[in-house]
Write an enzyme that holds these catalytic residues in place. Structure first.
Site, PDB file in Angstrom:
ATOM      1  N   LYS A 188       0.561  47.857  92.742  1.00  0.00           N
ATOM      2  CA  LYS A 188      -0.204  46.866  91.986  1.00  0.00           C
ATOM      3  C   LYS A 188      -0.277  45.596  92.832  1.00  0.00           C
ATOM      4  O   LYS A 188       0.632  44.788  92.835  1.00  0.00           O
ATOM      5  CB  LYS A 188       0.485  46.595  90.634  1.00  0.00           C
ATOM      6  CG  LYS A 188      -0.421  46.059  89.535  1.00  0.00           C
ATOM      7  CD  LYS A 188      -0.899  44.643  89.690  1.00  0.00           C
ATOM      8  CE  LYS A 188       0.081  43.561  89.442  1.00  0.00           C
ATOM      9  NZ  LYS A 188      -0.539  42.211  89.763  1.00  0.00           N
ATOM     10  N   CYS A 216       6.719  32.676 102.017  1.00  0.00           N
ATOM     11  CA  CYS A 216       8.043  32.443 101.431  1.00  0.00           C
ATOM     12  C   CYS A 216       9.044  31.951 102.472  1.00  0.00           C
ATOM     13  O   CYS A 216      10.079  31.400 102.135  1.00  0.00           O
ATOM     14  CB  CYS A 216       8.552  33.708 100.758  1.00  0.00           C
ATOM     15  SG  CYS A 216       8.517  35.132 101.842  1.00  0.00           S
TER      16      CYS A 216
END
Length: 488
Positions: free
Chosen positions: A179, A288
């Site tokens: 997903k 990140c």
């Protein structure tokens, strides 16, 4: 208008080897213009159910193939993506807002390399064996694929982070329901078109598009998906842990960071400044691993700040498809607002904004006036307790503060809930090792940034996640280990 909607790209879910239309769709925006340019399936329980069925059906055949057979298919897929590298890079840049240069040199080559790396590493794993001669026993381990892997990837490095999950999952013999982020789904859909050509059997890789709250949740809650690998926010990860707890799922969570750079007086500023600019502002600061807290030792603080700000002002913000541009658009209107609000909060607290947001004027080409752009922003004199020093901003914003001693800076660097990455700048070898040992951080780079060996563990401490990924780590995560004892 209808004429306008006809021009939009419409994505479809990829389930059991075919593209399947969805009953409802979500708009996806081009961040550099602010226009809707794509429609993404708004999948939920039913679509996930169909995809899990397809993945389960494909599992027996795929898991019984030899590592070499799977390796050859992964290499073929890598070749096909590489062949279309330019098309993938253009699509990633348009969909995510990142510069075409970054997509061409980082995102797509790394996606290709992810498949090649795991295609190779799967051939070299060994299992363990011990003997108990006095009892006439040998023990050995065997590793087998787990089953259907649920993979949820974020919007900042869309194909790069999706393939970082798909490659080890299928290399180990699992099948997959993935997903991607609903904001950046195009390159995943493009990859689906190549799976058949590469020889990936139907149902081995299924991609269901949609939101986290609908499609992601359905995947996490599915009783027949024993394993979830997720990259994204700490908040979403907490929900994933709650939802997967009743099923005792195996989780790999790669979450945010509030990464420090520690710059000692003996740092080589000629290398440190350009690299720290990259570690602060690369990909609009939407990585990140980006540096958002820069600790500079007092003796060089003023010089560092002067040079750093002067160089930050040279970074060109504009149309991501322009190869001379350094900073593209942020992912969404909401995200841009959130990042700008952090700068406002810092100002309200009395910090100084030295360049960027609210200080310098942003000049954009006509077609990009409604895009989500922001100048690289440097903030000084921020208190350690400030939300700008504690929370992940995830934009082109970095805070610079001064420090006195090694002891003090280690304590301050560790004083956040995150622990993903850190950079240390010093020419003193002893100091480098000492500081690296004491930083609460899954990764420490010294005199460099973002140089990765995929063999070695990747991941964070504290609120930055659970688990590690890498050659050995991903293999262990995506396989079930069994200890077998034979008495002879």
């Amino acid at each position: 208008t209808m004429a306008h909607s006809k021009a939009l790209l419409v994505l479809e879910n990829f389930i059991g080897g075919t593209f399947v239309p969805c009953s409802s769709y979500i708009d996806s925006y081009n961040p550099s213009t602010g226009d809707v340019y794509c429609r993404v399936p708004d999948s939920g329980k039913e679509e996930v159910e169909t995809a899990v069925k397809a993945a389960k059906a494909a599992f027996p055949i795929w898991s019984s193939k030899s590592p070499l057979e799977r390796s050859q298919i992964l290499n073929k897929l890598a070749d096909l993506i590489e062949h279309d590298l330019e098309a993938f890079a253009q699509a990633e840049s348009k969909d995510q807002g990142k510069t075409i240069t970054f997509a061409r040199t980082v995102d797509i080559p790394r996606a290709v390399y992810n498949f090649r790396f795991f295609a190779s590493s799967i051939l070299h794993h060994t299992t363990e064996c011990t003997e108990m001669a006095t009892l006439g026993c040998i023990h050995y381990t065997s590793r087998t694929p787990v089953g259907v892997a649920g993979l949820i990837s974020p919007w900042n490095l869309p194909l790069y982070l999706l393939t970082w999950k798909i490659a080890p999952a299928i290399a180990c013999g699992n099948t997959v329901v993935a997903k991607p982020s609903e904001m950046t789904s195009v390159t995943a859909w493009m990859m689906c078109k190549l799976l058949g050509k590469a020889g990936v059997p139907h149902g081995v890789v299924n991609v269901v598009f949609g939101t986290g709250s609908k499609a992601g949740e359905a995947l996490v809650c599915h009783p027949e998906v024993p394993l979830i690998s997720f990259t994204g926010s700490t908040l979403t990860a907490q929900r994933i842990m709650e939802k997967s707890a009743p099923h005792c799922k195996r989780l790999s969570l790669e979450l945010g960071g509030k990464n420090p750079a520690i710059i000692f007086e003996d740092a080589d500023l000629a290398q440190c400044i350009p690299t720290t600019l990259r570690s602060s502002f690369a990909n609009q600061g939407e990585i990140c691993l980006c540096t958002s807290r820069i600790f500079v030792q007092k003796g060089i603080y003023n010089e560092f700040l002067k040079r750093f700000v002067a160089e930050a002002k040279k970074w060109k913000v504009g149309n991501p498809s322009d190869p001379t541009v350094d900073v593209g658009a942020l992912i969404s209107k909401e995200h841009l607002q959130k990042v700008k609000n952090y700068v406002k909060k810092a100002q309200a607290e009395g910090a100084r904004v030295l360049c960027g947001e609210g200080v310098d004027s942003l000049v954009l080409p006509t077609e990009n006036q409604k895009g989500y752009f922001m100048l690289p922003t440097v903030i000084a004199e921020v208190k350690d307790e400030s939300c700008c020093m504690q929370e992940e901003i995830f934009g082109p914003v970095t805070c610079v503060v001064a420090f006195d001693t090694e002891e003090e800076v280690i304590e301050r660097a560790n004083n956040v809930k995150y622990g993903l990455a850190a950079t240390v700048w010093s020419s003193n070898v002893g100091r480098v090792h000492r500081v690296a040992q004491r930083l609460q951080s899954g990764l420490v780079w010294t005199n460099c940034w973002l140089i990765r060996d995929l063999n070695l563990p990747f991941g964070g401490m504290k609120a930055s996640g659970i688990g590690r990924e890498g050659a050995k780590d991903s293999y262990e995560f995506f396989t079930e280990v069994k200890t077998i004892t034979i008495k002879h």
